[in-house]
Design a protein around this motif. Sequence first.
Motif, PDB file in Angstrom:
ATOM      1  N   GLN A  34      33.995  68.982 108.514  1.00 52.16           N
ATOM      2  CA  GLN A  34      35.308  68.936 107.857  1.00 52.16           C
ATOM      3  C   GLN A  34      35.476  70.154 106.937  1.00 52.16           C
ATOM      4  OE1 GLN A  34      37.879  66.944 108.073  1.00 52.16           O
ATOM      5  NE2 GLN A  34      38.987  67.742 106.322  1.00 52.16           N
ATOM      6  N   PRO A  35      36.526  70.973 107.151  1.00 55.82           N
ATOM      7  CA  PRO A  35      36.685  72.171 106.312  1.00 55.82           C
ATOM      8  C   PRO A  35      37.053  71.818 104.874  1.00 55.82           C
ATOM      9  CG  PRO A  35      38.532  71.993 107.862  1.00 55.82           C
ATOM     10  CD  PRO A  35      37.551  70.904 108.226  1.00 55.82           C
ATOM     11  N   GLN A  36      36.560  72.615 103.935  1.00 59.12           N
ATOM     12  CA  GLN A  36      36.813  72.399 102.511  1.00 59.12           C
ATOM     13  C   GLN A  36      37.467  73.605 101.851  1.00 59.12           C
ATOM     14  OE1 GLN A  36      32.519  71.608 102.527  1.00 59.12           O
ATOM     15  NE2 GLN A  36      32.909  70.080 100.934  1.00 59.12           N
ATOM     16  N   LEU A  37      36.966  74.785 102.197  1.00 53.65           N
ATOM     17  CA  LEU A  37      37.446  76.002 101.550  1.00 53.65           C
ATOM     18  C   LEU A  37      37.665  77.091 102.592  1.00 53.65           C
ATOM     19  CD1 LEU A  37      34.996  76.013  98.516  1.00 53.65           C
ATOM     20  CD2 LEU A  37      37.478  75.942  98.302  1.00 53.65           C
ATOM     21  N   LEU A  38      38.684  77.875 102.391  1.00 52.90           N
ATOM     22  CA  LEU A  38      39.015  78.971 103.305  1.00 52.90           C
ATOM     23  C   LEU A  38      39.270  80.238 102.504  1.00 52.90           C
ATOM     24  CD1 LEU A  38      40.250  80.250 106.000  1.00 52.90           C
ATOM     25  CD2 LEU A  38      42.446  79.386 105.149  1.00 52.90           C
ATOM     26  N   HIS A  39      38.725  81.359 102.998  1.00 53.85           N
ATOM     27  CA  HIS A  39      39.064  82.647 102.388  1.00 53.85           C
ATOM     28  C   HIS A  39      39.447  83.636 103.476  1.00 53.85           C
ATOM     29  CE1 HIS A  39      37.674  81.257  98.561  1.00 53.85           C
ATOM     30  NE2 HIS A  39      36.483  80.993  99.033  1.00 53.85           N
ATOM     31  N   ILE A  40      40.557  84.290 103.254  1.00 50.40           N
ATOM     32  CA  ILE A  40      40.992  85.349 104.166  1.00 50.40           C
ATOM     33  C   ILE A  40      41.106  86.636 103.358  1.00 50.40           C
ATOM     34  CG2 ILE A  40      42.891  86.184 105.612  1.00 50.40           C
ATOM     35  CD1 ILE A  40      43.611  83.269 106.215  1.00 50.40           C
ATOM     36  N   VAL A  41      40.419  87.660 103.832  1.00 51.10           N
ATOM     37  CA  VAL A  41      40.582  88.988 103.238  1.00 51.10           C
ATOM     38  C   VAL A  41      41.275  89.857 104.271  1.00 51.10           C
ATOM     39  CG1 VAL A  41      39.385  91.081 102.499  1.00 51.10           C
ATOM     40  CG2 VAL A  41      38.601  88.846 101.699  1.00 51.10           C
ATOM     41  N   SER A  42      42.361  90.485 103.855  1.00 46.14           N
ATOM     42  CA  SER A  42      43.172  91.256 104.790  1.00 46.14           C
ATOM     43  C   SER A  42      43.731  92.463 104.051  1.00 46.14           C
ATOM     44  CB  SER A  42      44.289  90.343 105.321  1.00 46.14           C
ATOM     45  OG  SER A  42      45.158  91.034 106.172  1.00 46.14           O
ATOM     46  N   VAL A 101      37.365  86.553 107.527  1.00 42.55           N
ATOM     47  CA  VAL A 101      37.688  85.180 107.125  1.00 42.55           C
ATOM     48  C   VAL A 101      36.382  84.414 106.910  1.00 42.55           C
ATOM     49  CG1 VAL A 101      39.815  85.209 108.493  1.00 42.55           C
ATOM     50  CG2 VAL A 101      37.741  84.184 109.443  1.00 42.55           C
ATOM     51  N   GLU A 102      36.495  83.359 106.144  1.00 38.71           N
ATOM     52  CA  GLU A 102      35.326  82.529 105.874  1.00 38.71           C
ATOM     53  C   GLU A 102      35.809  81.105 105.658  1.00 38.71           C
ATOM     54  OE1 GLU A 102      32.956  83.913 102.576  1.00 38.71           O
ATOM     55  OE2 GLU A 102      31.980  81.964 102.338  1.00 38.71           O
ATOM     56  N   VAL A 103      35.161  80.175 106.313  1.00 37.14           N
ATOM     57  CA  VAL A 103      35.498  78.765 106.124  1.00 37.14           C
ATOM     58  C   VAL A 103      34.224  78.014 105.739  1.00 37.14           C
ATOM     59  CG1 VAL A 103      36.485  76.680 107.143  1.00 37.14           C
ATOM     60  CG2 VAL A 103      37.275  78.923 107.915  1.00 37.14           C
ATOM     61  N   LEU A 104      34.313  77.259 104.658  1.00 34.80           N
ATOM     62  CA  LEU A 104      33.220  76.361 104.304  1.00 34.80           C
ATOM     63  C   LEU A 104      33.583  74.964 104.757  1.00 34.80           C
ATOM     64  CD1 LEU A 104      30.545  75.674 102.743  1.00 34.80           C
ATOM     65  CD2 LEU A 104      32.028  75.065 100.822  1.00 34.80           C
ATOM     66  N   GLY A 105      32.654  74.349 105.491  1.00 35.27           N
ATOM     67  CA  GLY A 105      32.852  72.971 105.901  1.00 35.27           C
ATOM     68  C   GLY A 105      31.672  72.130 105.453  1.00 35.27           C
ATOM     69  N   LYS A 106      31.794  70.835 105.667  1.00 31.07           N
ATOM     70  CA  LYS A 106      30.760  69.954 105.148  1.00 31.07           C
ATOM     71  C   LYS A 106      29.435  70.085 105.899  1.00 31.07           C
ATOM     72  CE  LYS A 106      31.798  66.335 102.911  1.00 31.07           C
ATOM     73  NZ  LYS A 106      32.297  65.109 102.272  1.00 31.07           N
ATOM     74  N   LYS A 107      29.486  70.664 107.093  1.00 27.23           N
ATOM     75  CA  LYS A 107      28.254  70.877 107.843  1.00 27.23           C
ATOM     76  C   LYS A 107      27.837  72.342 107.927  1.00 27.23           C
ATOM     77  CE  LYS A 107      28.085  68.644 111.809  1.00 27.23           C
ATOM     78  NZ  LYS A 107      28.678  68.123 113.076  1.00 27.23           N
ATOM     79  N   GLY A 108      28.576  73.206 107.259  1.00 29.29           N
ATOM     80  CA  GLY A 108      28.196  74.609 107.300  1.00 29.29           C
ATOM     81  C   GLY A 108      29.372  75.530 107.082  1.00 29.29           C
TER      82      GLY A 108
END
Lengths: 340, 340, 340, 340
Positions: free
Chosen positions: C148-156, C245-252
């Motif tokens: 399940q995603p928790q945090l998202l970062h986009i650098v552009s 981009v970077e996505v943090l989820g509960k499993k990784g």
Amino acid sequence: MKNKILQVGVIGAGRIGKIHARSLAFLIPEAQVAAIADVDAGAAREAAEALRIPKALSDYREILADRQIQAVVICAPTPLHSALIEEAAAAGKHIFCEKPVDFDLARIDAALAAVKKAGVKLQIGFNRRFDANFARVRRAVAEGEIGQPQLLHIVSRDPGPPPLSYVKSSGGIFMDMTIHDFDMARFLIGAEVEEVYTQAAVTVDPAIGQAGDLDTAVVLLKFANGVIGTIDNCRQAVYGYDQRVEVLGKKGAAASQNNYPNSVVFSGGEAIRRDLPLNFFLERYAESFVTEMKLFVEAVRQDKPTPVGGLDGRHPVVMARAARKSYDEHRPVRLAEVDG
Amino acid sequence: MKNKILQVGVIGAGRIGKIHARSLAFLIPEAQVAAIADVDAGAAREAAEALRIPKALSDYREILADRQIQAVVICAPTPLHSALIEEAAAAGKHIFCEKPVDFDLARIDAALAAVKKAGVKLQIGFNRRFDANFARVRRAVAEGEIGQPQLLHIVSRDPGPPPLSYVKSSGGIFMDMTIHDFDMARFLIGAEVEEVYTQAAVTVDPAIGQAGDLDTAVVLLKFANGVIGTIDNCRQAVYGYDQRVEVLGKKGAAASQNNYPNSVVFSGGEAIRRDLPLNFFLERYAESFVTEMKLFVEAVRQDKPTPVGGLDGRHPVVMARAARKSYDEHRPVRLAEVDG
Amino acid sequence: MKNKILQVGVIGAGRIGKIHARSLAFLIPEAQVAAIADVDAGAAREAAEALRIPKALSDYREILADRQIQAVVICAPTPLHSALIEEAAAAGKHIFCEKPVDFDLARIDAALAAVKKAGVKLQIGFNRRFDANFARVRRAVAEGEIGQPQLLHIVSRDPGPPPLSYVKSSGGIFMDMTIHDFDMARFLIGAEVEEVYTQAAVTVDPAIGQAGDLDTAVVLLKFANGVIGTIDNCRQAVYGYDQRVEVLGKKGAAASQNNYPNSVVFSGGEAIRRDLPLNFFLERYAESFVTEMKLFVEAVRQDKPTPVGGLDGRHPVVMARAARKSYDEHRPVRLAEVDG
Amino acid sequence: MKNKILQVGVIGAGRIGKIHARSLAFLIPEAQVAAIADVDAGAAREAAEALRIPKALSDYREILADRQIQAVVICAPTPLHSALIEEAAAAGKHIFCEKPVDFDLARIDAALAAVKKAGVKLQIGFNRRFDANFARVRRAVAEGEIGQPQLLHIVSRDPGPPPLSYVKSSGGIFMDMTIHDFDMARFLIGAEVEEVYTQAAVTVDPAIGQAGDLDTAVVLLKFANGVIGTIDNCRQAVYGYDQRVEVLGKKGAAASQNNYPNSVVFSGGEAIRRDLPLNFFLERYAESFVTEMKLFVEAVRQDKPTPVGGLDGRHPVVMARAARKSYDEHRPVRLAEVDG
């Protein structure tokens, strides 16, 4: 040469107290631990034996009363910090105190006033400034290597949440966890934050939410010099302790990575992989704990300013309060609103 | 402008023949495939349809007889290469020929003589020179970016062994697989190899050994300019196609890494990992196949030397023979010993 | 088989028009460009010659009137998009349209209604979804690889600001640049954004500020599913095009890196270094432009839904408007506030 | 507990002697340095003061005669090693001895015989085995993580050549520098080398060649278990200390990278870069020096075998002799040829 070695008393024989005592006992030839005190006399005795410290005490006041001891390292629970600072200052001891100084700004101000009046040195335990990665990024900013800074990102995630009991007394995620990142933000950019905006949630453990706290947060920072920053906090990253920063400047960017127990890359039939990063802060920041203590000893012995002063301890507490207020009120909050 | 477009005939409609035909048909506006020939008429027809090539032939001699066709691309089996080169040269066609030119030096020499006599251009299909990574390393050497080269390492491992039937007719690992690395060694260093020493083994599949071949080898190279090099070959790396080079020079080192289908790094509970590298050469070297063909077309149209000439096709064959002789006789072998 | 090849008309022979025309002409065997139109007749003619397109037109209406043409690719300036969509839909053509659809929501809604009424297909040119890196991160989220995603970062970040003339007509940084990131955010997380908060500044070029625009921004996103995200935009990064981009989820976590022209690492006397990343979007996203067009052709020919539909074109425009409003009013803005 | 602390005498107060003395004095609570001896009495005294060692001696025999001292650490020049081992063994002391044990095999055998007769423990100072990277690769091999090993590569380059005076007395590059890599090869693969072939040159400094030595070498190794290995040595890499290994096995590969002072990546207008690797062995291998000493202390105190025994000290000397003979005679040399 004996008389030049700094005699230090350590107050608190818990995890962090033992780390500092060990640094002073074994890794910093210019200092010696004359005594270690803890209300849990057994803990003090055990630490003293392991670290060859001559005195184990259950009452820190014996340390304050000992004329041979010139400096104290305060590793007691946070609610005791400001009172201990005041007492130690009154006793004429130089002071190293763990973060946060206090949850209450008035008490911090009283403590700082006591320090000032006594003319003793005070260093706050923001050890991460002395980590090789963050120190290198700071140097890149300070020396103009990446030009005028524009954007800052701090990612700071724990491998797992602390015990609920800790959560309940920690002052909340902003006071306990983000506090390090607030300091890091000020340190890296070399300017003050004027306003914060917080978006936060409970995504890790509902019990944390039930305790009134949050476990996932992004705090947006607006610096006085125009830099925009973000702090990304999560109480749980399954891959371990995630501690990275990135600064974009007009002449380039500097980004630090995590530290690893080894550099080995494995190429297997399923993936290219490496072992997980160092986990947890005792390993990741091992060197920085030693370095901050070395610099404290050096500041006292050579009568130089400490690298992290009393106001460096105060600002992050203001920021933590503003961050929480922003979350509660769902709006950007100027630091001036919560200070004064 | 039509009359300036190079008309090309492709001989051989197998895997590599179709790759080159596709590049010429779709990606190189300055060329057109006028015809494709294969003894397997169905294969030729199928390729022609897919690639909008006007003529599908079962006899390559129709290509050689076609006055509209100025250049041929030879993708037939290796034993036919030198005869095809001779015939094509006699027909006045410019020639692109896949590697290796031939297993037999005398036949290569005859083919090169025919090319010279006819005054046509010849390019050998050492496509890896045009890979962005290797081309960049070569540039670093050629332009002095890393100073005078001292040491070279080439790692070249396949994801898995070819079918045994192929092994039996391929000329052996040195003639089939290492041949690319022999060319790469000459290309990167810009000097000739004088002597080789081979240590080799069968570690992947005993059947390869029973067929008289080897599947794992390190060939040590001694260059005329003093550089020492190694080539590491293995018929099987479970993680896929491994294609790396490294050059140490007096002013620095240049090392290329593998190419990947994406750059995503996954941080999970067990490891930090990424997907396996591009696998196999059709993907890994896709761009280089196009580039070599573009340069061939350009060389013909602008009457410039081809970037990989006939001697570039001959030298690696000499090296392959020396490498095998070194293994058989368990001693260093000078190239001069097997050439003449 | 000829009658199955999709006949396409390209409207606009500028930079992006030529890219799509080239993909259709050379890289997608299932399609052919029957005509290309541009008010600048010379531009149309030049493109037609280079890409072997049979017809060069100055009036796009000839394309709409051509019964052989089943689909159009709209690459005209943004203010013309929605009208062209309406006309093309009325003419029964399937439509690929560049982003943004329009600056005005009412006009978008009218265009989408026309598409719906005509029963034609519409695909919006958010090409980055088809980039190998971002597609891989999306797959990791969609298939539960990181939980399940928790945090998202986009650098552009762009390598440098566009001409001031472009800035003035682009609709502003949020409509022109961040629009891609708004789409990326929705795409990666697979959920809608409910609220945004913008912190922005002019740090690159004061003239951009004088033109009423911003050149540096962080937009904080709150998704309906609880994910918190950030978008980091800067009009200038001296090291080139920065797209991560970077996505943090509960499993990784899944994090993509930049793409580079080569993988070579240089070790010199001063630093370990590599060449700058691919710069600019024509190189960085070359493959994704081809892939989106392939998928459009496939959707039309096989009567499948397009991968990026009309609402996918509408949502980012709403987000862009909210982001600007948040900046202007210095407060978090719910998307509902600017939509309807 | 006092009586359980191991009392150690350090023989030799040079660079490496001080490193080991410091580890024993400050970092290994289970040991104490009772005395340090050096023919240069001033060096011994200085080290004793800095490290709080009670006795500084000019004659090591006082250490051997001291009944309180149970173990000695031999850091004298190589030509004295075997005699000191014999004397220390005769005195009943457990022995840690720096590498190489001796240049002469007969003297090594005599020393090992003396150790055996006395029943004392002997550990040889091949510290790199305890480096986190190499230990991790070894574990991957030993535990089957990468399957049966097939190929090994060791790169071991110094930042710059030692003083010529050192070169002249060092026993040559194979005895002084490659000796570590010979040990590493045996350690990583867990098998013996049967044959070596050397290609070497003088590319760094002609004066090294005039002194009869070489400064650049590739040694090809053939292991008894079929593994093929290479060692790449160069006395100068301008980017610093380069220490990497790679093992290919049937289930995967493991490759270690260099270690760096920080993880920061800088993106500038010219390149993406990072700071140079740790330089030199005092920094790069700092932890391994401590670990080997800890394990020695543990082996003595708990009466366990030492992790690097006498034969581990002897084998690399045989390999060094074979490597030089291979170079001199320009042919592969079996280790059996130079041993016995």
